[in-house]
Design a protein around this motif. Structure first.
Motif, mmCIF file in Angstrom:
data_model
loop_
_atom_site.group_PDB
_atom_site.id
_atom_site.type_symbol
_atom_site.label_atom_id
_atom_site.label_comp_id
_atom_site.label_asym_id
_atom_site.label_seq_id
_atom_site.Cartn_x
_atom_site.Cartn_y
_atom_site.Cartn_z
ATOM 1 N N ARG A 1 0.796 -0.846 0.111
ATOM 2 C CA ARG A 1 -0.167 0.013 -0.336
ATOM 3 C C ARG A 1 0.492 1.323 0.162
ATOM 4 O O ARG A 1 2.405 0.958 0.635
ATOM 5 N N ASP A 2 0.666 2.529 -0.663
ATOM 6 C CA ASP A 2 0.852 3.656 -0.848
ATOM 7 C C ASP A 2 0.093 4.634 0.020
ATOM 8 O O ASP A 2 -0.803 5.225 -0.747
ATOM 9 N N ASN A 3 -0.290 4.943 0.886
ATOM 10 C CA ASN A 3 -0.906 5.833 1.926
ATOM 11 C C ASN A 3 -0.724 6.969 1.142
ATOM 12 O O ASN A 3 -1.266 7.817 1.593
ATOM 13 N N ALA A 4 0.567 7.568 1.015
ATOM 14 C CA ALA A 4 0.210 9.059 0.164
ATOM 15 C C ALA A 4 -0.640 9.071 -1.168
ATOM 16 O O ALA A 4 -0.578 10.141 -1.555
ATOM 17 N N LYS A 5 -0.499 7.882 -1.879
ATOM 18 C CA LYS A 5 -0.948 8.437 -2.906
ATOM 19 C C LYS A 5 -3.008 6.923 -3.058
ATOM 20 O O LYS A 5 -3.332 7.046 -3.719
ATOM 21 N N ASN A 6 -2.849 6.718 -2.113
ATOM 22 C CA ASN A 6 -4.484 6.367 -1.061
ATOM 23 C C ASN A 6 -4.518 4.893 -2.143
ATOM 24 O O ASN A 6 -5.980 4.831 -2.785
ATOM 25 N N THR A 7 -3.695 3.905 -2.644
ATOM 26 C CA THR A 7 -3.387 3.678 -2.906
ATOM 27 C C THR A 7 -3.364 1.792 -3.080
ATOM 28 O O THR A 7 -2.079 1.892 -1.968
ATOM 29 N N VAL A 8 -3.531 0.511 -3.157
ATOM 30 C CA VAL A 8 -2.984 -0.361 -2.920
ATOM 31 C C VAL A 8 -2.669 -1.138 -4.037
ATOM 32 O O VAL A 8 -3.604 -1.256 -5.326
ATOM 33 N N TYR A 9 -2.316 -2.186 -4.077
ATOM 34 C CA TYR A 9 -1.535 -3.076 -4.943
ATOM 35 C C TYR A 9 -1.228 -4.857 -4.547
ATOM 36 O O TYR A 9 -1.242 -4.852 -3.567
ATOM 37 N N LEU A 10 -1.472 -4.885 -5.768
ATOM 38 C CA LEU A 10 -1.056 -6.173 -6.186
ATOM 39 C C LEU A 10 -0.803 -6.969 -6.512
ATOM 40 O O LEU A 10 -0.813 -7.217 -8.343
ATOM 41 N N GLN A 11 0.700 -7.592 -6.629
ATOM 42 C CA GLN A 11 1.634 -8.024 -7.568
ATOM 43 C C GLN A 11 2.128 -8.903 -7.389
ATOM 44 O O GLN A 11 1.942 -10.051 -7.076
ATOM 45 N N MET A 12 1.367 -9.893 -8.867
ATOM 46 C CA MET A 12 0.902 -11.129 -9.055
ATOM 47 C C MET A 12 1.579 -11.745 -9.983
ATOM 48 O O MET A 12 2.387 -11.581 -11.190
ATOM 49 N N ASN A 13 2.650 -12.746 -9.614
ATOM 50 C CA ASN A 13 3.437 -13.444 -10.567
ATOM 51 C C ASN A 13 3.072 -15.050 -10.622
ATOM 52 O O ASN A 13 2.299 -15.105 -9.595
ATOM 53 N N SER A 14 4.266 -15.427 -11.461
ATOM 54 C CA SER A 14 3.960 -16.936 -12.186
ATOM 55 C C SER A 14 2.931 -17.542 -11.700
ATOM 56 O O SER A 14 2.089 -18.097 -11.139
ATOM 57 N N LEU A 15 1.738 -16.919 -12.491
ATOM 58 C CA LEU A 15 0.044 -16.859 -12.227
ATOM 59 C C LEU A 15 -0.047 -18.204 -13.003
ATOM 60 O O LEU A 15 0.615 -18.493 -14.458
ATOM 61 N N LYS A 16 -1.467 -18.956 -12.761
ATOM 62 C CA LYS A 16 -1.559 -19.719 -12.537
ATOM 63 C C LYS A 16 -2.779 -19.464 -13.308
ATOM 64 O O LYS A 16 -3.548 -18.604 -13.815
ATOM 65 N N PRO A 17 -3.659 -20.858 -14.591
ATOM 66 C CA PRO A 17 -4.835 -20.645 -15.009
ATOM 67 C C PRO A 17 -5.553 -20.797 -13.622
ATOM 68 O O PRO A 17 -6.933 -20.105 -13.812
ATOM 69 N N GLU A 18 -5.587 -21.069 -12.739
ATOM 70 C CA GLU A 18 -6.515 -20.992 -11.807
ATOM 71 C C GLU A 18 -6.248 -19.703 -10.761
ATOM 72 O O GLU A 18 -7.116 -19.716 -9.927
ATOM 73 N N ASP A 19 -5.736 -18.934 -11.286
ATOM 74 C CA ASP A 19 -5.924 -17.562 -10.832
ATOM 75 C C ASP A 19 -6.559 -16.905 -11.569
ATOM 76 O O ASP A 19 -7.050 -16.049 -11.083
ATOM 77 N N THR A 20 -7.303 -17.279 -12.738
ATOM 78 C CA THR A 20 -8.251 -16.429 -13.677
ATOM 79 C C THR A 20 -9.516 -15.867 -12.592
ATOM 80 O O THR A 20 -10.239 -17.146 -11.361
ATOM 81 N N ALA A 21 -9.887 -15.279 -12.486
ATOM 82 C CA ALA A 21 -10.732 -14.818 -11.073
ATOM 83 C C ALA A 21 -11.598 -13.093 -11.389
ATOM 84 O O ALA A 21 -10.272 -12.351 -12.232
#
Length: 116
Positions: free
Chosen positions: A72-92
């Protein structure tokens, strides 16, 4: 008014990466715990990752540990999700959530599709 706007979803090949963003407005972002949930077709919504408001401690679903990172970056009011090594079951559809005591806000979601 309160808004949570997700972005960064898309189509990616297995093994690829995506970075989701959730831009918040209308409330005191730093006072809220932030989470990412996901819902695949025919399945219940599940918690993917969460980050605390106080100390930014994090927790993850077992299925994404070691592959996903929430920040999260509280100065930018933003939360992130870095997703690596993605798999087909991550589809959503990935949805951002803000929570503080009995207050909870949800975004509209962003589609992530992992397919070759």
């Amino acid at each position: 008014q309160v808004q949570l706007v997700e972005s960064g979803g898309g189509l990616v090949q297995p093994g690829g990466s995506l970075r989701l963003s959730c831009a918040a407005s209308g409330f005191t972002f730093s006072s809220y715990s932030m989470s990412w949930y996901r819902q695949a077709p025919g399945k219940e919504r599940e918690l993917v990752a969460a980050i605390a408001r106080a100390d930014s401690s994090t927790n993850y679903a077992d299925s994404v540990k070691g592959r996903f990172t929430i920040s999260r970056d509280n100065a930018k009011n933003t939360v992130y999700l870095q997703m690596n090594s993605l798999k087909p079951e991550d589809t959503a559809v990935y949805v951002c959530n803000a929570k503080r005591y009995y207050y909870a806000y949800w975004g509209q979601g962003t589609q992530v599709t992992v397919s070759s």
